[in-house]
Scaffold this motif. Structure first.
Motif, PDB file in Angstrom:
ATOM      1  N   ILE A 298       5.374   1.447   9.656  1.00 21.42           N
ATOM      2  CA  ILE A 298       5.119   0.121   9.089  1.00 21.42           C
ATOM      3  C   ILE A 298       5.785  -0.962   9.928  1.00 21.42           C
ATOM      4  O   ILE A 298       5.192  -2.014  10.200  1.00 21.42           O
ATOM      5  CB  ILE A 298       5.615   0.055   7.629  1.00 21.42           C
ATOM      6  CG1 ILE A 298       4.736   0.939   6.740  1.00 21.42           C
ATOM      7  CG2 ILE A 298       5.607  -1.386   7.112  1.00 21.42           C
ATOM      8  CD1 ILE A 298       5.230   1.044   5.306  1.00 21.42           C
TER       9      ILE A 298
ATOM     10  N   VAL B 187      -1.124   4.357   7.326  1.00 18.10           N
ATOM     11  CA  VAL B 187      -0.050   4.131   6.356  1.00 18.10           C
ATOM     12  C   VAL B 187      -0.390   4.803   5.026  1.00 18.10           C
ATOM     13  O   VAL B 187       0.470   5.444   4.401  1.00 18.10           O
ATOM     14  CB  VAL B 187       0.201   2.623   6.159  1.00 18.10           C
ATOM     15  CG1 VAL B 187       1.095   2.368   4.944  1.00 18.10           C
ATOM     16  CG2 VAL B 187       0.855   2.032   7.403  1.00 18.10           C
ATOM     17  N   ALA B 188      -1.643   4.686   4.581  1.00 17.01           N
ATOM     18  CA  ALA B 188      -2.040   5.332   3.326  1.00 17.01           C
ATOM     19  C   ALA B 188      -1.892   6.847   3.414  1.00 17.01           C
ATOM     20  O   ALA B 188      -1.362   7.494   2.498  1.00 17.01           O
ATOM     21  CB  ALA B 188      -3.479   4.960   2.982  1.00 17.01           C
TER      22      ALA B 188
ATOM     23  N   GLU C 133       0.831  -1.205   0.000  1.00 18.28           N
ATOM     24  CA  GLU C 133       0.000   0.000   0.000  1.00 18.28           C
ATOM     25  C   GLU C 133       0.864   1.254   0.000  1.00 18.28           C
ATOM     26  O   GLU C 133       0.590   2.210  -0.749  1.00 18.28           O
ATOM     27  CB  GLU C 133      -0.908  -0.005   1.231  1.00 18.28           C
ATOM     28  CG  GLU C 133      -1.804   1.219   1.332  1.00 18.28           C
ATOM     29  CD  GLU C 133      -2.570   1.275   2.646  1.00 18.28           C
ATOM     30  OE1 GLU C 133      -3.774   1.550   2.605  1.00 18.28           O
ATOM     31  OE2 GLU C 133      -1.956   1.043   3.704  1.00 18.28           O
ATOM     32  N   ALA C 134       1.908   1.263   0.810  1.00 19.98           N
ATOM     33  CA  ALA C 134       2.796   2.425   0.891  1.00 19.98           C
ATOM     34  C   ALA C 134       3.471   2.690  -0.450  1.00 19.98           C
ATOM     35  O   ALA C 134       3.594   3.841  -0.878  1.00 19.98           O
ATOM     36  CB  ALA C 134       3.833   2.213   1.987  1.00 19.98           C
TER      37      ALA C 134
ATOM     38  N   ASN D 299       2.722   6.029  -2.698  1.00 25.28           N
ATOM     39  CA  ASN D 299       3.896   6.864  -2.958  1.00 25.28           C
ATOM     40  C   ASN D 299       4.116   7.087  -4.445  1.00 25.28           C
ATOM     41  O   ASN D 299       4.360   8.214  -4.899  1.00 25.28           O
ATOM     42  CB  ASN D 299       5.146   6.223  -2.350  1.00 25.28           C
ATOM     43  CG  ASN D 299       5.545   6.851  -1.033  1.00 25.28           C
ATOM     44  OD1 ASN D 299       5.803   8.047  -0.974  1.00 25.28           O
ATOM     45  ND2 ASN D 299       5.585   6.065   0.017  1.00 25.28           N
TER      46      ASN D 299
ATOM     47  N   CYS E 224       4.721  11.703   1.166  1.00 27.21           N
ATOM     48  CA  CYS E 224       6.167  11.489   0.996  1.00 27.21           C
ATOM     49  C   CYS E 224       6.625  11.973  -0.380  1.00 27.21           C
ATOM     50  O   CYS E 224       7.215  13.027  -0.510  1.00 27.21           O
ATOM     51  CB  CYS E 224       6.508  10.016   1.201  1.00 27.21           C
ATOM     52  SG  CYS E 224       6.176   9.378   2.864  1.00 27.21           S
TER      53      CYS E 224
ATOM     54  N   LEU F 134       7.533   6.849   7.849  1.00 27.35           N
ATOM     55  CA  LEU F 134       6.640   5.821   7.309  1.00 27.35           C
ATOM     56  C   LEU F 134       7.222   4.429   7.531  1.00 27.35           C
ATOM     57  O   LEU F 134       6.494   3.503   7.905  1.00 27.35           O
ATOM     58  CB  LEU F 134       6.417   6.070   5.812  1.00 27.35           C
ATOM     59  CG  LEU F 134       5.538   5.059   5.070  1.00 27.35           C
ATOM     60  CD1 LEU F 134       4.129   5.026   5.656  1.00 27.35           C
ATOM     61  CD2 LEU F 134       5.487   5.403   3.582  1.00 27.35           C
TER      62      LEU F 134
ATOM     63  N   ALA G 181       1.845   7.748   3.530  1.00 25.16           N
ATOM     64  CA  ALA G 181       2.500   7.495   2.246  1.00 25.16           C
ATOM     65  C   ALA G 181       2.167   8.576   1.229  1.00 25.16           C
ATOM     66  O   ALA G 181       2.995   8.925   0.379  1.00 25.16           O
ATOM     67  CB  ALA G 181       2.099   6.121   1.710  1.00 25.16           C
TER      68      ALA G 181
END
Length: 461
Positions: free
Chosen positions: A452, A401-402, A355-356, A360, A408, A448, A405
């Protein structure tokens, strides 16, 4: 050929956006270019009207209230003098000798309270210029300080932030703005701590080498003579946004009977879980706008003008982002996208890493945190939720996390906020982008990775 067409389309989107062409024009044209490479020329008009425009309109329907209220709140904070009052108050409490810390904190408080980063940049830059000039700190560090306080920890990490980047995951994962609060706080401290330390170290290094503030044309006019409210009074609407957002999301809205949502006219939803996070921010920002108007009733020079300009100021940002979502929806509908999707999903067996990477990449390509995340979650959100559930990963962790991300790789040189910030500060990429990049790309990526890792080991907290 289909996959090649997608890659060419994405490369052109990034390059032409960097050259200053608006995505309202670019997004549909380049989406249809990718369609031509896939050999489906006969589907150009149906794809534009039935896929691109439908996705663009759906995004506006879902998130327009947040853009509208956010822009209105920011304009009211600016025109009432509250934004400047908070910035001046932070400087007075921290001390002008800690100019970098003062600017980062001022921007952080304003953006965490829901003030648009564009409004923050306009409000804080004159104060930052005066502070940096007085302290002899090179002017080219100002964009890095403003970006650190506005584009990073308050945008994606801190729990409860009303930023659109923290609201987009809500309907996909059934979460709210306070998802994974502990991990968000840790990430926020990493970004804030490392960013402030590094900028201060760079200032000392440059000053030791003999570089000072410098001589610059078109310096901002001082705003010290304009009337402003007291610090704590100015802070009250921001406190209201944070507190009311929490109360609505956690205590009040979940207790309501929302069985009516099952009716067709309300979308046929089984429950309000996917809507509560958005509803909470709408209520909080509306209440804060009303409080601002009431508190400063005798202060307004032209309240109608402030409201109108705030409303109009929401139009271009949401249409730009919605166009990028329409673009992503068209790309996701092409057969060539299957290759890209399988690559992203196969990057790691850990859904958080996959997902990251997806968010990204798309945020970097589009130059937009909200646009890139919307595309990624619209095309892969259901799969990530299913993979996360199977792996015992909570939706709250997927949300955090979404969101992180998205903040970034979004601030690559073609990012609209970066270009606007440099224009406001009257500096160039060559002069200042290095300081923006480290604070908004490198350190958020590190934060991030930490989130994670901790989330994989200990779960969401």
């Amino acid at each position: 050929m289909g996959t090649l067409g997608i890659l060419i389309s994405l490369a052109l989107l990034m390059y032409l956006a960097y050259r200053g062409i608006n995505v309202l024009i670019l997004a549909p044209l380049l989406a249809l270019l990718a369609l031509l490479f896939s050999g489906e020329a006969a589907m150009l008009l149906p794809t534009y009207t039935q896929v691109f425009m439908k996705a663009m309109g759906g995004y506006v329907i879902q998130f327009f209230p947040l853009f509208l209220l956010g822009a209105l709140f920011g304009k009211l904070m600016d025109d009432s003098g509250s934004a400047r009052a908070i910035a001046h108050g932070i400087v007075a409490k921290v001390g002008s000798q800690r100019a970098i810390l003062a600017i980062v904190l001022a921007c952080g408080i304003l953006t965490y309270g829901g003030v648009s980063l564009f409004v923050v940049a306009f409000a804080v830059y004159p104060i930052g210029a005066a502070l940096f000039r007085e302290a002899g700190i090179p002017k080219r560090l100002i964009p890095g300080a403003i970006a650190l306080g506005s584009f990073t920890f308050t945008m994606t990490a801190l729990p409860g932030t009303p930023a659109i980047q923290n609201a987009i995951p809500n309907p996909f994962f059934g979460t709210d703005a306070f998802a994974a609060p502990g991990l968000g706080l840790i990430a926020g401290l990493i970004m804030f701590g490392l960013g402030t330390w590094w900028l201060s170290a760079q200032a000392r290094k440059l000053m030791a080498a003999g570089e000072g503030y410098g001589t610059h044309r078109d310096e901002p006019e001082s705003q010290d003579g304009l009337p402003i409210p007291g610090f704590w009074l100015a802070l009250l609407p921001i406190v209201l946004v944070i507190v009311l957002n929490f109360i609505m999301a956690k205590l009040f809205l979940p207790t309501l009977d929302t069985s009516y949502l099952a009716k067709p006219e309300y979308g046929g939803l089984q429950d309000a879980k996917s809507l509560i996070g958005i509803w909470a921010i709408i209520v909080a920002l509306t209440a804060a706008c009303l409080l601002l108007i009431g508190m400063h009733w005798k202060r307004w020079l032209d309240l109608k003008k402030s409201i109108n300009e705030g409303a109009f100021g929401s139009m271009l940002p949401i249409l730009n982002t919605a166009s990028e979502v329409g673009y992503g929806t068209v790309i996701a509908s092409l057969a060539g996208f299957i290759v890209i999707r399988d690559f992203v999903l196969g990057v790691s067996s850990n859904p958080l890493i996959s997902e990251a990477v997806a968010v990204n990449i798309l945020a970097g390509i589009t130059g937009s945190a909200s646009g890139g995340m919307s595309i990624a979650l619209k095309t892969l959100g259901e799969q990530y939720l299913a993979l996360g559930t199977a792996a015992g990963i909570s939706p709250e962790l997927l949300h955090r996390v979404a969101a992180m991300a998205s903040g970034c790789m979004d601030t690559l040189p073609h990012n609209g906020a970066v270009i606007s910030l440099l224009a406001i500060c009257k500096l160039t990429h060559r002069e200042s982008y290095k300081f923006i990049f480290v604070n908004t790309v490198a350190f958020p990526l590190l934060a991030l990775v930490v989130v994670i890792t901790l989330g994989t080991l200990f779960g969401s907290f």
